[in-house]
Motif scaffolding. Structure first.
Motif: not given
Length: 123
Positions: A75, A78, A81-82, A85, A105-106, A109-110, A112-113, A122
């Motif tokens: 997290k 992630g 990255a969020y 991005f 991409l953002a 990432a969101y 993914f989190i 994960y």
């Protein structure tokens, strides 16, 4: 404040942060003057500060920390990255095409989190 109250605050801020990011992205795509409104520039910082503060408080209260628990580490990366991005999408991207790519991409990432938070896994 109780752990349950912190969790509710955290989840509320997660939803507000994601919706706010998407709205600001839409305003960027449509070149809306609302993206320069004072509230648009201030409110995300307030929401994200509450989000991070509630996350840190819950980690401290539960004794679960990044680099000890793999899902929290995922997290954290992630989140980094969020942020990167998102910054490229909303502020630093030179062309609209670059901003659109970083926006996508953002959002990934969101997602993914949130998926890691819901499953505590994960992979």
């Amino acid at each position: 404040m109780s752990y349950l109250a912190l969790k509710h605050l955290h989840v509320t801020c997660v939803v507000l942060s994601g919706l706010g990011f998407c709205l600001r992205g839409w305003w960027m795509f449509t070149e809306s003057p609302l993206r320069q409104h004072r509230l648009t520039r201030i409110l995300p910082h307030i929401v994200d500060t509450l989000l991070l503060g509630s996350a840190l408080s819950m980690a401290w209260m539960s004794g679960q920390y990044p680099f000890v628990h793999g899902w929290l580490t995922a997290k954290l990366f992630g989140l980094l990255a969020y942020i990167l991005f998102g910054m490229m999408a909303l502020k630093r991207g030179r062309t609209l095409a670059i901003r659109v790519r970083y926006f996508g991409l953002a959002v990934l990432a969101y997602v993914f989190i949130v998926s890691v938070a819901l499953t505590r896994n994960y992979f």
